[in-house]
Design a protein around this motif. Structure first.
Motif, PDB file in Angstrom:
ATOM      1  N   ARG A 165       0.848  -1.188   0.000  1.00 40.03           N
ATOM      2  CA  ARG A 165       0.000   0.000   0.000  1.00 40.03           C
ATOM      3  C   ARG A 165       0.890   1.246   0.000  1.00 40.03           C
ATOM      4  O   ARG A 165       1.986   1.227   0.563  1.00 40.03           O
ATOM      5  CB  ARG A 165      -0.916   0.046   1.222  1.00 40.03           C
ATOM      6  N   PRO A 188      -1.156   8.782  -7.231  1.00 38.38           N
ATOM      7  CA  PRO A 188      -2.451   9.049  -7.858  1.00 38.38           C
ATOM      8  C   PRO A 188      -3.606   8.520  -7.010  1.00 38.38           C
ATOM      9  O   PRO A 188      -3.474   7.500  -6.317  1.00 38.38           O
ATOM     10  CB  PRO A 188      -2.348   8.300  -9.195  1.00 38.38           C
ATOM     11  N   SER A 189      -4.730   9.208  -7.072  1.00 36.55           N
ATOM     12  CA  SER A 189      -5.882   8.829  -6.246  1.00 36.55           C
ATOM     13  C   SER A 189      -6.374   7.425  -6.558  1.00 36.55           C
ATOM     14  O   SER A 189      -6.938   6.751  -5.693  1.00 36.55           O
ATOM     15  CB  SER A 189      -7.018   9.838  -6.449  1.00 36.55           C
ATOM     16  N   SER A 190      -6.145   6.964  -7.788  1.00 34.07           N
ATOM     17  CA  SER A 190      -6.590   5.621  -8.156  1.00 34.07           C
ATOM     18  C   SER A 190      -5.772   4.526  -7.483  1.00 34.07           C
ATOM     19  O   SER A 190      -6.176   3.361  -7.467  1.00 34.07           O
ATOM     20  CB  SER A 190      -6.508   5.446  -9.674  1.00 34.07           C
ATOM     21  N   ILE A 191      -4.614   4.892  -6.918  1.00 33.85           N
ATOM     22  CA  ILE A 191      -3.732   3.911  -6.290  1.00 33.85           C
ATOM     23  C   ILE A 191      -3.612   4.145  -4.789  1.00 33.85           C
ATOM     24  O   ILE A 191      -3.447   3.199  -4.019  1.00 33.85           O
ATOM     25  CB  ILE A 191      -2.337   3.958  -6.962  1.00 33.85           C
ATOM     26  N   ARG A 237      -4.925   1.790  -1.887  1.00 33.83           N
ATOM     27  CA  ARG A 237      -5.343   0.523  -2.497  1.00 33.83           C
ATOM     28  C   ARG A 237      -4.425  -0.613  -2.047  1.00 33.83           C
ATOM     29  O   ARG A 237      -3.216  -0.450  -1.958  1.00 33.83           O
ATOM     30  CB  ARG A 237      -5.307   0.660  -4.010  1.00 33.83           C
ATOM     31  N   LEU A 297      -1.426  -1.440 -12.951  1.00 30.36           N
ATOM     32  CA  LEU A 297      -1.717  -0.088 -12.485  1.00 30.36           C
ATOM     33  C   LEU A 297      -0.805   0.967 -13.093  1.00 30.36           C
ATOM     34  O   LEU A 297      -1.069   2.164 -12.955  1.00 30.36           O
ATOM     35  CB  LEU A 297      -1.612  -0.038 -10.956  1.00 30.36           C
TER      36      LEU A 297
END
Length: 763
Positions: free
Chosen positions: A3, A10-13, A16, A35
């Motif tokens: 993590r 980036p907000s997408s990662i 996560r 990713l």
């Protein structure tokens, strides 16, 4: 699980949970998870710099139950680089060195049942930049492009003139919980010498004796023991003998370690300024290459890939690989391959091209990593010598570091005091040299070609490659010339439309300072640039091969005054325009085939008005050399003893001249540079036969054909050919064995851009 733990993620990662592989690094986990795009392709490298500026946390939930052992350690073979290690929320320790192993005592922290291990990595890039700000001006020179010398991490991971800038973090080597009782064997160092005696030194954690056994001979003691193994056969580098290896078994009441050792002695002859490698008292003319990490993400490199690269070295007639100081101490598999196959290893300590602080905490880190490296590697018979650093003493002199540093430290104490003292204490029978280049006489310039080791970079940077002939070096440990990777490799990574010399993606895969202009400058005196990008690619690959071949022919013609050369470089770590002989996809470039020729055991060289015949094999040779010109031919007989050189007059004549022999690699000298004599378009006949593995291409020359190459990767990226860089005099034929998968159109094998020569750049 992986993590993000902060930084420009980036907000997408961000936040996560990402599956993590160990060994591995953040980049490889993100890539596997889909990713991020492949940093090797296009301009992606530049879009992914945020990874190296972020913090990352690895975690593992696991069950553990008491196994009856009294001691439990977390053994970390490699953490990259600056991290905090916690078990069940308890901090076990902090680390700040990619190049050493760590062990953490888990007493009172490891519990029966559920446990959670966390390792949180800081951004190495942010750390070195913050340290550079703290230190202030002037910066430690040179920064290339980041201040990598301020942290014990692989220098080239921060970018190099052939390497991409992907600052990594992760658990890059294995990690495990090891449980034990009583006494643990923490290190075994074996010095097995040519007199068939071995000193085995064992470090124990705990008290007790150990027993060491080699080939049925045993000794028991503490600290170190001596064994006399009269039945042992000597270990030799390839082309000098066999590589017998013997199991060394070290045992205590509680532990057992098995290593393989080879009996040999290595010395350096420095008499009169020489740099000569002697194995078992016999001089070894070094035919070598520099080795860099074989992948920008070294955790992806396994035994099969290492074996393939070592095969590349062996099949190019090399006998030594230099593990360069800007990379890493290699995986055990690398040294095992070299042990088994007779390739000598010149091992740098990990310093390159920069001023390194000697203050704490770096001084202690350097000491710990050096001891750890010597502990791990000292038993390998392939390791021939330790080298303190790459180019730092030279740069200290030529770049006036004293003025720039204003009295601050730059690493001298490492190279002249700390590292040699560690080698002397832990590896008593292996030689050490402070730097490459290095002159034995301190009054000489450190890169004096007449004294010790030299690097010849004036050719690539400033001069035409014929300037190699102006040098008479004792030993060349770095030199080289650039060329692009194979067409299949280049076009997999570079997608400029159309392909062009100033394409942004191509320039992203050309890291050398002013590299494209240097390629053009180096090409102009010798070959035309061609009509298009396809011709440019062929011409610059060819010029790279011709330049290095010219240099090595000259160096070998100086034997025994010259005792070897180590070309920069064998391998690449990604698809890039570089000095490598084998590109980042593992494809052998024309340079590789040129090295195979000029590194042959037996070779005849045209040097000025002489023929220099070299027999670097164990068997004497009586042979005939045919001196062939367009106007006729003349025979010269020569008798060569084992490991000998013979010089004789070159019969006079005009025009081109070729040397031909059944036992010696030949040579060809043109009447002038190809660009000056305007080689005619090739006249030849071709024939293709189907074989079990692919196709056999036969080419017969109607007139002189220079440097004929075949590039099956242009048809099928995995296709290979057994030879290239073949020059044919009128009437001669050459066959090329092409290995392919399935069927291809055989006519493609007989014309450009698959079949090429220097001649067709003029057609």
């Amino acid at each position: 699980m992986l993590r993000s733990a902060g930084g420009p993620v980036p907000s997408s990662i961000a936040g996560r949970a990402i599956p993590a592989s160990v060994p591995g690094v953040v980049h490889t986990d993100l890539l596997t998870a889909g990713l991020i795009p492949d940093p090797y392709l296009g301009m992606n490298e530049h879009e992914l710099t945020w990874i190296g500026r972020s913090r990352w946390r690895y975690s593992l939930d696991f069950d553990w139950h008491d196994d009856g052992m009294r001691r439990h350690d977390l053994a970390c073979d490699g953490l990259d680089t600056s991290a905090v290690v916690r078990l069940n929320g308890v901090e076990l320790g902090r680390v700040a060195n990619q190049h050493r192993r760590y062990r953490f005592d888990l007493a009172d922290v490891l519990v029966s049942g559920a446990n959670r291990l966390e390792i949180e990595f800081d951004s190495a890039l942010e750390i070195v930049e913050e340290e550079a700000r703290r230190v202030g001006d002037p910066p430690r020179p040179p920064v290339f492009p980041h201040p990598f010398s301020l942290l014990r991490k692989s220098a080239c991971n921060f970018g190099w003139d052939w390497g991409l800038d992907v600052v990594t973090a992760g658990i890059w080597r294995p990690i495990a919980i090891e449980s034990w009782n009583g006494t643990r064997i923490s290190a075994v160092r074996a010095s097995a010498r040519a007199d068939r005696t071995a000193t085995v030194t064992v470090d124990l954690e705990g008290d007790g004796d150990f027993t060491a056994t080699i080939a049925g001979v045993s000794a028991t003691g503490r600290g170190s023991v001596e064994l006399a193994v009269s039945s042992a056969e000597l270990w030799w580098p390839r082309s000098h003998g066999a590589q017998p290896l013997y199991d060394l078994v070290v045992e205590t009441d509680d532990d057992r370690v098995v290593q393989r050792v080879g009996f040999r002695t290595v010395e350096i002859d420095s008499a009169g300024g020489a740099f000569g490698v002697l194995v078992n008292g016999e001089p070894v003319f070094v035919r070598g290459a520099n080795w860099i990490p074989d992948d920008a993400f070294p955790s992806r490199v396994g035994r099969a890939r290492i074996a393939a690269r070592v095969t590349d070295a062996i099949e190019a007639n090399m006998n030594l690989l230099r593990v360069w100081g800007g990379g890493t101490f290699e995986h055990d598999d690398f040294y095992d391959e070299c042990d088994e196959r007779g390739v000598l290893v010149w091992q740098d300590f990990l310093f390159a091209c920069s001023a390194y602080p000697e203050e704490e905490p770096l001084y202690s880190e350097v000491a710990a990593e050096a001891r750890d490296a010597v502990d791990r590697l000292a038993s390998h018979p392939s390791i021939a010598l330790w080298n303190g650093a790459n180019e730092n003493i030279w740069q200290h002199v030529d770049l006036d570091w004293d003025t720039q540093l204003d009295g601050r430290t730059w690493g001298e104490r490492y190279y002249l005091e700390l590292l040699p003292s560690i080698v002397a204490a832990l590896d008593t029978d292996r030689p050490y040299v402070p730097n490459s280049p290095f002159s034995w006489n301190s009054e000489n310039h450190p890169n004096d070609p007449s004294d010790g080791l030299c690097h010849l970079w004036d050719v690539w940077n400033d001069l035409d490659y014929t300037a190699y002939a102006d040098h008479s070096p004792r030993f060349v440990s770095e030199f080289g010339f650039q060329g692009p990777p194979a067409w299949s490799t280049l076009t997999r990574a570079v997608h400029d439309e159309p392909l062009r010399l100033d394409g942004p993606q191509l320039l992203s895969h050309q890291k050398a300072d002013d590299g494209q202009a240097k390629l053009a400058r180096g090409l102009a005196p010798h070959l035309p640039p061609g009509r298009d990008f396809v011709d440019w690619h062929w011409a610059t690959q060819l010029n790279q091969a011709r330049a290095v071949r010219f240099g090595i022919r000259h160096f070998r013609s100086l034997a025994p005054y010259n005792q070897g050369s180590i070309v920069w470089q064998l391998n690449d770590c990604w698809p890039v325009v570089s000095w490598a002989a084998v590109d980042g996809d593992g494809v052998r470039k024309p340079l590789w085939f040129a090295l195979q020729e000029v590194y042959a055991d037996r070779i005849a060289i045209i040097s000025g008005d002489e023929i220099v015949a070299i027999n670097d094999s164990a068997e004497p040779l009586d042979t005939t050399i045919e001196v062939v010109r367009a106007t006729g031919r003349e025979s010269v007989t020569v008798s060569l003893g084992a490991r000998s050189v013979r010089r004789m007059p070159l019969p006079s004549g005009s025009g081109w001249v070729a040397l031909r022999s059944d036992e010696l690699e030949g040579d060809l000298r043109l009447a002038g540079e190809p660009v000056d004599i305007d080689l005619s378009a090739p006249r030849m006949t071709t024939h293709v036969d189907r074989t079990a593995n692919g196709y056999r291409v036969t080419v017969t020359a109607a007139e002189l054909i220079v440097d004929l190459c075949l590039f099956p990767d242009r048809i099928q990226s995995t296709a290979t050919v057994d030879r290239s860089m073949v020059s044919l005099i009128p009437g001669e034929s050459a066959t090329f064995e092409v290995a392919v998968q399935g069927d291809i159109d055989p006519t493609l094998l007989t014309a450009a851009p698959v079949l090429r020569s220097a001649n067709d750049l003029f057609g």
